[in-house]
Design an enzyme around this catalytic site. Sequence first.
Site, PDB file in Angstrom:
ATOM      1  N   ASN A 189       8.338  -3.637  -5.444  1.00 49.88           N
ATOM      2  CA  ASN A 189       7.051  -3.476  -4.761  1.00 49.88           C
ATOM      3  C   ASN A 189       7.114  -4.325  -3.504  1.00 49.88           C
ATOM      4  OD1 ASN A 189       6.223  -2.100  -6.993  1.00 49.88           O
ATOM      5  ND2 ASN A 189       4.610  -3.548  -7.594  1.00 49.88           N
ATOM      6  N   GLY A 190       6.657  -3.773  -2.386  1.00 50.20           N
ATOM      7  CA  GLY A 190       6.631  -4.552  -1.151  1.00 50.20           C
ATOM      8  C   GLY A 190       7.504  -3.901  -0.098  1.00 50.20           C
ATOM      9  N   TRP A 227       4.912   4.225  -4.173  1.00 47.59           N
ATOM     10  CA  TRP A 227       4.003   4.703  -3.123  1.00 47.59           C
ATOM     11  C   TRP A 227       4.804   4.560  -1.843  1.00 47.59           C
ATOM     12  CZ3 TRP A 227       1.160   2.979   1.194  1.00 47.59           C
ATOM     13  CH2 TRP A 227      -0.010   3.693   1.491  1.00 47.59           C
ATOM     14  N   HIS A 257     -28.503   7.795  19.423  1.00 48.65           N
ATOM     15  CA  HIS A 257     -27.647   7.505  20.577  1.00 48.65           C
ATOM     16  C   HIS A 257     -26.338   8.284  20.533  1.00 48.65           C
ATOM     17  CE1 HIS A 257     -30.394   4.392  21.854  1.00 48.65           C
ATOM     18  NE2 HIS A 257     -30.406   3.915  20.619  1.00 48.65           N
ATOM     19  N   GLU A 265     -13.505   9.038   0.074  1.00 45.68           N
ATOM     20  CA  GLU A 265     -12.365   8.670  -0.767  1.00 45.68           C
ATOM     21  C   GLU A 265     -12.134   9.653  -1.900  1.00 45.68           C
ATOM     22  OE1 GLU A 265     -13.610   4.545  -1.976  1.00 45.68           O
ATOM     23  OE2 GLU A 265     -11.468   4.218  -1.724  1.00 45.68           O
ATOM     24  N   LYS A 291      -4.994   1.549  -5.344  1.00 42.25           N
ATOM     25  CA  LYS A 291      -6.044   0.626  -5.769  1.00 42.25           C
ATOM     26  C   LYS A 291      -6.013  -0.660  -4.968  1.00 42.25           C
ATOM     27  CE  LYS A 291      -9.455  -0.918  -8.104  1.00 42.25           C
ATOM     28  NZ  LYS A 291     -10.758  -0.446  -7.568  1.00 42.25           N
ATOM     29  N   GLU A 320     -21.045   2.386   2.830  1.00 43.13           N
ATOM     30  CA  GLU A 320     -20.377   2.421   1.526  1.00 43.13           C
ATOM     31  C   GLU A 320     -20.547   3.805   0.882  1.00 43.13           C
ATOM     32  OE1 GLU A 320     -18.178   0.824   0.127  1.00 43.13           O
ATOM     33  OE2 GLU A 320     -18.359   1.248  -1.999  1.00 43.13           O
ATOM     34  N   LYS A 376     -17.416   6.176  -0.144  1.00 42.73           N
ATOM     35  CA  LYS A 376     -17.202   6.662  -1.510  1.00 42.73           C
ATOM     36  C   LYS A 376     -16.939   8.158  -1.496  1.00 42.73           C
ATOM     37  CE  LYS A 376     -16.379   3.919  -3.363  1.00 42.73           C
ATOM     38  NZ  LYS A 376     -16.355   2.557  -2.943  1.00 42.73           N
ATOM     39  N   CYS A 385       2.622   0.617  -5.342  1.00 43.34           N
ATOM     40  CA  CYS A 385       3.688   0.717  -6.336  1.00 43.34           C
ATOM     41  C   CYS A 385       3.378  -0.111  -7.586  1.00 43.34           C
ATOM     42  CB  CYS A 385       4.983   0.176  -5.759  1.00 43.34           C
ATOM     43  SG  CYS A 385       5.430   0.915  -4.202  1.00 43.34           S
ATOM     44  N   ARG A 418      -3.099   2.760  -9.733  1.00 42.86           N
ATOM     45  CA  ARG A 418      -2.850   2.031  -8.496  1.00 42.86           C
ATOM     46  C   ARG A 418      -2.434   2.950  -7.355  1.00 42.86           C
ATOM     47  NH1 ARG A 418      -2.691  -3.354  -9.672  1.00 42.86           N
ATOM     48  NH2 ARG A 418      -1.910  -3.743  -7.603  1.00 42.86           N
TER      49      ARG A 418
HETATM   50  C1  AGP Z   1     -12.763   0.989  -2.193  1.00 41.29           C
HETATM   51  O1  AGP Z   1     -13.367   2.084  -2.778  1.00 41.29           O
HETATM   52  C2  AGP Z   1     -11.455   1.253  -1.633  1.00 41.29           C
HETATM   53  N1  AGP Z   1     -10.528   1.751  -2.573  1.00 41.29           N
HETATM   54  C3  AGP Z   1     -10.895   0.240  -0.651  1.00 41.29           C
HETATM   55  O2  AGP Z   1     -11.629   0.408   0.524  1.00 41.29           O
HETATM   56  C4  AGP Z   1     -10.902  -1.245  -1.048  1.00 41.29           C
HETATM   57  O3  AGP Z   1     -12.204  -1.715  -1.111  1.00 41.29           O
HETATM   58  C5  AGP Z   1     -10.079  -2.041  -0.005  1.00 41.29           C
HETATM   59  O4  AGP Z   1      -8.761  -1.584   0.000  1.00 41.29           O
HETATM   60  C6  AGP Z   1     -10.119  -3.521  -0.260  1.00 41.29           C
HETATM   61  O5  AGP Z   1      -9.617  -3.837  -1.519  1.00 41.29           O
HETATM   62  P1  AGP Z   1      -9.839  -5.262  -2.179  1.00 41.29           P
HETATM   63  O6  AGP Z   1     -11.293  -5.419  -2.381  1.00 41.29           O
HETATM   64  O7  AGP Z   1      -9.064  -5.223  -3.443  1.00 41.29           O
HETATM   65  O8  AGP Z   1      -9.313  -6.264  -1.198  1.00 41.29           O
END
Ligand code: AGP
Length: 610
Positions: free
Chosen positions: A101-102, A75, A506, A490, A605, A483, A487, A2, A27
């Site tokens: 937010n929260g 959100w 395995h 996501e 985000k 990673e 990517k 949010c 975000r």
């Molecule tokens: C990364 O591409 C992601 N959006 C997500 O995995 C992110 O790295 C994770 O939520 C941790 O976020 P932070 O580094 O802000 O703690």
Amino acid sequence: MCGIVGYVGYKDAESVLTVGLHKLEYRGYDSAGIAVLKDGKIHVRKKAGKIHELERYLVEKNLPKSNIGIAHTRWATHGGVNDTNAHPHLSQNGIFAVVHNGIIDNFSHLKGYLEKQNYHFKSDTDTEVIANLLEYHYLNDRNLTKAILKTVNELEGSFALAILFKEDDDLIIGIRKDSPLIVGLGENENLVASDQVAFLQHTKRAIFMDNGEITLVRRRMVEFMNFSGEPVKKTYVFLNHGDDEAEKGPYPHFMLKEIYEQPKVVMTNYKIYTRNEKPVLLRDLNLRKLLLNKTRIIIEAAGTSYHAGLVGKYLIETFANIPVEVDYSSEFSYRRLAADSRTLVIAISQSGETADTIEGLRNAKRYGLDVLAIVNRPESTIARESDYVIYINAGLEIGVASTKAYIGQVQVLTLLAMELGHIKGLIPDEEVIKMIASMKSLPEKIEKILLLNSHIEHIAEKIYTSDNVMFLGRGLNYPTALEGALKIKEVSYIHAIGYPAGEMKHGPLALVDERLPVVIINPKTSAYELTLSSAHEVRARNGRIISVINENDELMKEVSDYIIYIPEVEEFLTPITSIIPLQLLAYHTAVLRGCDPDKPRNLAKSVTVK
Ligand code: AGP
């Protein structure tokens, strides 16, 4: 997640707030809303969906012109995505409008209580409870400060709030507990937001609120108090973000822009953290002493930051001979820790606001452990609550998929490992000087990789219709495989798995057939030969191999369908060079599939809920 923005001043609140909402879009959100105060009445417009849905609605159903208002991107947590559950929420008698937010943990208890007092709820949210609770207390004796204090002390959970009060058109109430809130100080105008990007256009002077603080924001005055009502003195900081940092510039997406900013990030950290060809991350002598006394490190992080942590583990163990465990924050924060005072916890986070990682650091503190944070955002909760902080200096990262922050994290961990090894006498002077010289040439090497952008786009054309992609790497580049897979998942919504190349036989080898693209990360490292064998195993099952390798690698070339050649660097730097083509591959695959790489569905985000 949010986003909050609030404005009181002399400009048209609706336009300031809608621009602010757009800045917060990155975000992640699923509905948006705005409230303005005019002639003693709060007017609310809110809509499920993207901000342009709200803007369309605002054309249909105009808001009165006003210079004060609050706005929100939601959100969903409590209650589905619909217009009613979107924020702002009005209290039953329209006295307060709240954006939040929260999460309020005790909301059902409070709701039950308010229902007994004849409050009727329109939405399924926890936020409406806040609006009604505040109103209930206010109507008791019409004392606003008392009502605010009573309310905040009854709420359990995390909350950043911006509140309009219909009886005062020169007041936004801001409240912070475990969710960020920042006040932006202007000339005859002031703002409040959950992220400074929402107000950078108007001012760069900001006050970061601490937990348990309330602010009364007026056009020409801002006051602070704690949850007991005692005044709090605060000082402002000047935000040194460039004007273009929150803008895409010539790039179609933030993700691409941020991928292209990586040489700059590496150069910045090189300049900040090296002197006379030596790492100087541990200039703080207390931190240096602390680290030298530690016999064990636990890294806690989430997502991409977790992957950076895995690279850190390999390097710290190799260079400094300190055992390192890496744990997902969401696991680390809820388990019993078998650790003593010689254990250091490193919390890695781009945003510094990830709820699981914050909880992890608090858990570490409960056990009396020292915490070192590696973060991007200096003002963040993790930076504030940790004993020591090292910044990754990546600048604002807007794209939900982390790219340049990952590079910054890996680079800082590399320097940390190197410096620890050096001061422990495990890496001689001349070796460190050589290593730092290699790091100095890294930006240039990354520029070269970025020149492969269209070649990588062509490779994306070959895989974008696939349902699955596998990423294999070994040793230092096993985290690169993880990673790379994250990517692509996501941003393009293709199912992807990252696997240690040697482990593939395995189990996951059963997945390989002529339809499966397998990305093999195999630059020249000590894991090269073994990874080559894994490539042969994939080839023998007709898997389509996309390899990320060094120039003139004939052996890998023989087994590859598509090749991305990256410049050769020393082994310890390969996690930095080999992830860049995978970021570009994910980006182009997403675009070819018609996905917005900056705002992947269902993601945010910074994940500020546990
Ligand atoms: C990364 O591409 C992601 N959006 C997500 O995995 C992110 O790295 C994770 O939520 C941790 O976020 P932070 O580094 O802000 O703690």
